[in-house]
Structures are given as structure tokens and as C-alpha cells.
Scaffold this motif. Structure first.
Motif, PDB file in Angstrom:
ATOM      1  N   UNK A  17       5.284  -2.704   0.056  1.00 26.32           N
ATOM      2  CA  UNK A  17       5.785  -1.366  -0.277  1.00 26.32           C
ATOM      3  C   UNK A  17       4.875  -0.299   0.320  1.00 26.32           C
ATOM      4  N   UNK A  18       3.565  -0.477   0.149  1.00 30.24           N
ATOM      5  CA  UNK A  18       2.607   0.490   0.674  1.00 30.24           C
ATOM      6  C   UNK A  18       2.700   0.582   2.194  1.00 30.24           C
ATOM      7  N   UNK A  19       2.814  -0.577   2.860  1.00 33.79           N
ATOM      8  CA  UNK A  19       2.905  -0.588   4.317  1.00 33.79           C
ATOM      9  C   UNK A  19       4.173   0.112   4.789  1.00 33.79           C
ATOM     10  N   UNK A  20       5.289  -0.147   4.130  1.00 30.78           N
ATOM     11  CA  UNK A  20       6.558   0.486   4.498  1.00 30.78           C
ATOM     12  C   UNK A  20       6.477   2.007   4.320  1.00 30.78           C
ATOM     13  N   UNK A  21       5.811   2.437   3.257  1.00 29.70           N
ATOM     14  CA  UNK A  21       5.705   3.869   2.968  1.00 29.70           C
ATOM     15  C   UNK A  21       4.633   4.557   3.788  1.00 29.70           C
ATOM     16  N   UNK A  22       3.746   3.771   4.394  1.00 32.31           N
ATOM     17  CA  UNK A  22       2.666   4.361   5.167  1.00 32.31           C
ATOM     18  C   UNK A  22       1.592   4.995   4.307  1.00 32.31           C
ATOM     19  N   UNK A  23       1.361   4.410   3.123  1.00 27.25           N
ATOM     20  CA  UNK A  23       0.343   4.929   2.209  1.00 27.25           C
ATOM     21  C   UNK A  23      -0.572   3.775   1.798  1.00 27.25           C
ATOM     22  N   UNK A  24      -1.643   4.103   1.075  1.00 22.77           N
ATOM     23  CA  UNK A  24      -2.538   3.072   0.565  1.00 22.77           C
ATOM     24  C   UNK A  24      -1.894   2.357  -0.623  1.00 22.77           C
ATOM     25  N   UNK A  25      -2.417   1.174  -0.943  1.00 23.03           N
ATOM     26  CA  UNK A  25      -1.931   0.465  -2.120  1.00 23.03           C
ATOM     27  C   UNK A  25      -2.209   1.249  -3.391  1.00 23.03           C
ATOM     28  N   UNK A  26      -3.297   2.015  -3.377  1.00 20.03           N
ATOM     29  CA  UNK A  26      -3.619   2.848  -4.533  1.00 20.03           C
ATOM     30  C   UNK A  26      -2.518   3.852  -4.786  1.00 20.03           C
TER      31      UNK A  26
END
Length: 339
Positions: A17-26
Motif C-alpha cells: 500500500x505504501x509503495x503504491x501510494x508513494x509514501x512511507x509505511x509510517x
């Protein structure tokens, strides 16, 4: 058959999910757990990724994420007893405790130097045994940083890590303070100014070194000599010995903390150099040791206790759903007899 195949399909992970959104896991974790301190753009990107991937967090994970323990952790990247003999950390902890006395939160101290300690810390984060984390004394690419980022817990940094800039931190103006200290030596007419740096894998050492270089460059002076220390009295003494053996013509030294400056002053006296007549010395921190050197140490004051207080206040604000800004605390020169 299509239904059976669909039901056995692997569920997407938080990392995906984080990778798809381009954000950190945090950031992804905060959106999923409906935490308030996430920008609108990141929240929308994560929500879009959740829809596209069909991500569904487990009910047990949500329960863990929303449970409150009433405990916050201060995680220190080290377990050397000398670390805790340094008054710097005592002042920070006193400042944190003073701020938490105004809340219902309790403080837990975690040491994260060994692999076993890091595993225990990871478990602490994973079970949500703490509501938030404060990090201090980070070195290099510190594993504690990665652990708290993956946890999704609100985290405040005491000083910035060497690599990257976190969303929430409290720091002193290390570069500006070092520039002020070096400017003072230049103003005294010193031109052959050396410096003793701290640990090379810390941001604070890098910032203070760059402050020294800034002042020298503005004055049209080249750095006279640079030696690395380790923030300890012994490290400062060893670095000063090397400087005298290789650059005996130096007339001043800016030292990246008071402990090392105390060691440097001792060696100068042992080698027959008068302070400040022959060699002027400026330190950084303005801790108790600065008043006990002979002569007393001119140094750059940083509000160490306030550093701890503001870290705790920032974390408390995060837990209350607020969005505090990073904070840089001012420094100032304290002139004593060494320069």
C-alpha cells in the motif's frame, strides 16, 4: 472456480500500500489507523492505493493500533555506561520528565545498541505497549529509525538523524552556534584555528564542523587543522595531542563539545601551552564541566534541558491529534577565561 480463486488470493500488505501510494509505511499506517497527523495529499494517496489494491487491515491489527497504553518511550541508541555519565543525557531526561508531569503519560527508557535490545524494542512497538517514541543519540543509518518508521507510532527526534529529515524533531542550532564560537576566536585575532570534531556518524558533529568552516570561509581563512574526537574527555585529549604533534603553530581550537574541550585544555597545560595566551579554546554545550576546567571554558550554550522538555511536549501534541512543527532551539556564546 473464479470465486474460489479470488478467495484464495493473497492479501496485499501494508508495504505494498505504501509503495503504491508513494509514501512511507509510517504515513500509510497513520492513514489506515485514522491518525490525524497526516497531510491531506498523503491521506488521499493512501486511500486511493487501498481501493486499488483491495487492502483490508485485520480487526486485531486495528485493535492494537487504537489501544492506548499511557506510556511513551525514550529510545537511546547506545548502552555504554559512559553515555549516561554524560550530564547532557541527564539534563534531557529531567526536561522530558518535567513535561510529562503535566500529563498522565509515563516514561519508559529503552536502550537499542545490541541486536537483542533492538528485537525487544521491535516487540514493544509491535504490541503497542507504548503510545509514542522519542529518539536520541542516533548514529549513522540507525536501525532504531527503521523500527519506529515501520511501527507507524508518533515519533519525535531529539536532534536530527544523519540521513534524512524526520517530520518531527527538536534540535539546537548546532551550525549557527559553531559559527558563533569560531567567529569569537577570529574576533580575538586568532588565525590558525583548528577544530576537534565529534563522532563522524552523527549529524550534530557534521553541523558543528560546517559551522566552523562557515566562519573560517567568511573571514577568508582556511581550516588550519581538523582532528576527530568522540565527545569524551579522553577523546578530546587524544585529538589535542595529535594537533600539537602535527600543527604546533595553532593559536586557537574550536571543540565540538565541552567534554572534549576539557580534555584539550588539560593537554595544552601539560604541554606548557598557556590558555588563552598561547592557545584560545572554545567548547560547545555549556554543561557543568565548562566551569571546572582551568581556566573556565568559553563555550556555546545550548538549552539541553529545554531540548528534553520540548521533545515531550511535541510528542504529547502529536498524541492529542495536533500537528506541531519541527523546532530549532537557539544557542548563545558564554565567554569565560579560556577565550
Amino acid at each position: 472456480m473464479a470465486t474460489a480463486a479470488g478467495s484464495s488470493r493473497r492479501q496485499p500488505t501494508l508495504a505494498e500500500v505504501a509503495a503504491r501510494a508513494g509514501v512511507s509505511m509510517t504515513a500509510a499506517s497513520r492513514v489506515i489507523n485514522n491518525a490525524p497527523h497526516v497531510s491531506r495529499a498523503k491521506r488521499e494517496a493512501v486511500e486511493k492505493a487501498i481501493r486499488e489494491l483491495g487492502y483490508a487491515p485485520s480487526r486485531s491489527a486495528r485493535a492494537l493500533a487504537t489501544r492506548k497504553s499511557g506510556v511513551v518511550a525514550l529510545a537511546v541508541s547506545g548502552d555504554d555506561p559512559a553515555l549516561f555519565a554524560d550530564p547532557f543525557f541527564a539534563h534531557v531526561i529531567v526536561g522530558i520528565s518535567a513535561a510529562l508531569e503535566e500529563t498522565d503519560l509515563h516514561l519508559l527508557l529503552c536502550l537499542g545498541a545490541s541486536g537483542r535490545a533492538q528485537t525487544r524494542f521491535k516487540s514493544l512497538l509491535g504490541t503497542r505497549a507504548v503510545d509514542g517514541v522519542m529518539l536520541i543519540a542516533l548514529r549513522g543509518d540507525d536501525p532504531l529509525v527503521h523500527l519506529v518508521e515501520r511501527s507507524g507510532l508518533p515519533t519525535v527526534y531529539g536532534g536530527r538523524p544523519l540521513h534524512g529529515e524526520p517530520a518531527w524533531y527538536v534540535d539546537a542550532d548546532n551550525r549557527g552556534g559553531a559559527r558563533t564560537g569560531t567567529d569569537h576566536l577570529i574576533g580575538l585575532g586568532r588565525t590558525r584555528i583548528a577544530t576537534i570534531t565529534g563522532l563522524s556518524d552523527t549529524e550534530v558533529s557534521e553541523s558543528r564542523y560546517h559551522g566552523y568552516r562557515d566562519a573560517m570561509a567568511v573571514a577568508g581563512l582556511a581550516p588550519h587543522a581538523v582532528r576527530a574526537g568522540d565527545f569524551t574527555v579522553a577523546g578530546g585529549a587524544a585529538a589535542m595531542t595529535e594537533l600539537l604533534d602535527t600543527r604546533a603553530d595553532l593559536d586557537a581550537v574550536f571543540v565540538a563539545n565541552d567534554n572534549m574541550a576539557a580534555g584539550a585544555v588539560r593537554v595544552l597545560r601539560e604541554r606548557g601551552r598557556r590558555v588563552p595566551d598561547d592557545v584560545a579554546v572554545v567548547g560547545f554545550d555549556d554543561l557543568e564541566i565548562a566551569t571546572r576546567t582551568e581556566p573556565p571554558l568559553t563555550t556555546v550554550h545550548q538549552p539541553v534541558r529545554a531540548l528534553g522538555t520540548e521533545m515531550a511536549r511535541m510528542l504529547t501534541a502529536l498524541l492529542a491529534g495536533q500537528e506541531p512543527s519541527p523546532l530549532i532551539l537557539p544557542t548563545r556564546l558564554v565567554v569565560r577565561e579560556s577565550a
